[in-house]
Every structure is written in C-alpha cells, then in structure tokens.
Scaffold this active site. Sequence first.
Site, mmCIF file in Angstrom:
data_model
loop_
_atom_site.group_PDB
_atom_site.id
_atom_site.type_symbol
_atom_site.label_atom_id
_atom_site.label_comp_id
_atom_site.label_asym_id
_atom_site.label_seq_id
_atom_site.Cartn_x
_atom_site.Cartn_y
_atom_site.Cartn_z
ATOM 1 N N CYS A 1 -8.273 -43.454 -8.682
ATOM 2 C CA CYS A 1 -9.289 -43.097 -9.675
ATOM 3 C C CYS A 1 -9.648 -44.302 -10.542
ATOM 4 C CB CYS A 1 -8.780 -41.946 -10.540
ATOM 5 S SG CYS A 1 -9.961 -41.443 -11.792
ATOM 6 N N CYS B 1 -10.347 -43.482 -14.214
ATOM 7 C CA CYS B 1 -9.162 -43.195 -15.043
ATOM 8 C C CYS B 1 -8.368 -44.471 -15.322
ATOM 9 C CB CYS B 1 -8.211 -42.217 -14.343
ATOM 10 S SG CYS B 1 -8.976 -40.912 -13.411
ATOM 11 N N ASP B 2 -8.205 -45.321 -14.312
ATOM 12 C CA ASP B 2 -7.236 -46.419 -14.418
ATOM 13 C C ASP B 2 -7.852 -47.811 -14.515
ATOM 14 O OD1 ASP B 2 -5.237 -44.507 -14.180
ATOM 15 O OD2 ASP B 2 -5.227 -44.626 -11.993
#
Length: 299
Positions: free
Chosen positions: A133, A136-137
């Site tokens: 992701c 997200c990261d």
Amino acid sequence: MSEIYDLIILGGGPAGLTASIYASRAGLNYLLIEKAYPGGQTASATVIDNYPGLPGISGTELAEKFSGHARSMGMKQINEEVLGLDLGEDIKIVHTFSGEYKTRNLLICTGASPRKLGIPGETEFLGKGVSYCAACDGAFFRNRDVVVIGGGDTALTDVICLAAICRTVTIVHRREAFRGSPSLQNKLRTFTNIRCLMCAQPVSINGNGHVESLRIQTSDNTITIPADGVFIAAGIQPNSGLVRGKLDTAPGGWILTDRQMRTSISGVYAAGDVRDTPLRQVLTAAADAAVAVEAILST
Ligand code: NAP
C-alpha cells in the site's frame, strides 16, 4: 427464537456500503458485518480519478463519503470477523466469535486483497520495507529509493504517488508494455526520477533486518537493484475463502453470479470485486450492490 434478518451484508467496502444504503431505503431488517474499518481497498487508494462527479478524490475521502452516507441512512453495522457460513436452503447462518446471525438473504461483498508474489523475502520483510500500500506507507520512504512491482493501474498510481516523495522510483514489470491506463502512463513520463525496467521478473527481496535490494531476472541476466522499499502491486485475489467449495466460482476463486448477482445457492448474492466480473472498480462494485438489493426485494 433468535432474530432472522431479511439480509446480512458481508463486507463494508463500496459494494457493502452501497447495499446498506439501498437496504435502508427499502426498509429491510438487515445487518452489515465488517471485520476492520469501512471502505475496503478504496480506503487505501491514493487517488481515484474515475468515480463520476468526484475527480481526483483520495480513496480515504471517498470511503468516508460512502460510509458517512450509509450511516446517515441508519446503517446497522457490527465489527466482527466471520468465521464460517451455513448456507441452508431457507435460512443462512453467519458464525462469528460472538455467536451466530440468521438471515434469509446473504450478500457477499468481501472484496479482494493484494496478490502475493510468493518470492523469498516477501513475507520476511513485510513491514520492514515490503508494502502492498503506497498510500499508507509511502511517507516512510521520503527521499529514499524504492521499487514498485507490477504494470497495472495500481502499480502506475503507486509509482506516481511515490515519485513525489521518494528520491527514485523504479518500476519493475514482467512484460514489454504496461496494462495500466494510457493517462497514467502519460503522467509517469512527467517525472524525472522514475525508471522503468521492463521484461523483468522479481526473484527475491533481500536485506538484513530491513529491505536493501531486489533481485530480478531480465531477458538476459539476473541483476540486483538496491532499494530501501519494495511496493508490490501485482493485482488482487478474491476474499472468497468462506465460500470455497460451497458456491460455484471461476478459476482463481471469483464468485460466479448471474446478472442479478445471484450465486449458485438461492438467497446468496455476491457484489463487487469478489465476484467474477470484467471490471473491478468502485463504480462497478456500487452498481453490483444496487442490482443485488433490488433483486432481493423482487423475490
Ligand atoms: P492488474 O490490472 O491485475 O495488474 C496487475 C499487474 O501485476 C499486471 O501488470 C501483472 O502483470 C503484474 N503481476 C501479476 N502477478 C505478477 C507476478 N507474479 N510477478 C510479477 N508481476 C505480476 O491489477 P491492479 O493494477 O491492482 O488493478 C486491479 C483492478 O483495479 C483493475 O481493474 C484496475 O483498472 C483497477 N484499478 C483502477 C484504478 C483507477 O481507476 N484509478 C486504480 C487502481 C486499480 P501482467 O500485465 O503481465 O499480467
């Protein structure tokens, strides 16, 4: 005798939340069961550029809009993991840790999850440089060198998102051409810190406590690319384990439905990414769910 619902919806992504909106409007006695947070895969998409009326909206924001809409209509939702299903002729039973829920109709909106590559280092370095992701990261890799694996819309979207944060982004794709949309490919070309390695198959992810490199097989040799992070965007697989062997599925486990989203068992429906469908997008997931609830109402 315990309550018997008109409808239980499994999953709170775009399909499940749309089903909830339609079920609320129809006055059905229903329950939506979601194991984590609402929004499904959409919630982790960087940008969604093809949902009509909301160009360029972030996945998180679109997921929140779906969820807020469903709540405003009186969504009845619980957060529990489903452990098993009994798909009886009249009554279906959903088993969770806290007990069981009975329903006349079941709508499976459990979506799909990132496909694993199955190469050495992928599991070992998950959360230590390996991610599925970028939205997200990505921020953990500011000014670092990263690799994205894949050639579809997700990979291209991830590369564009990461190129704005990272020092360099190398996209590794196993074919000569990307399958992602031409508009994303054009956007890719506007960055100077993106490098494309085509006809290259990942072999292993290597490091010492954290990712340090990716080993790839090209058409003529095996090379190592130094990398601080490896983002895997190799497609998706259906979250259909609960119905494996119970419902008819296509190769890969995608649930087969008819035009009204009916599965091979009467009273069991499927909508969105989990079903066998030519297009898996937020729009089509929502449309599937609308069709499914209307089909339930007309039986
Ligand atoms: P996808 O279209 O299935 O692409 C997966 C990519 O990963 C393909 O390029 C595939 O290579 C590659 N791949 C698969 N297995 C691999 C392996 N073992 N080793 C190396 N490479 C591997 O999946 P996606 O990009 O996640 O997209 C899924 C669906 O969501 C699509 O319908 C897409 O249009 C949609 N989506 C839309 C948006 C948007 O509209 N903004 C954003 C994201 C996703 P091959 O090309 O060789 O098969």
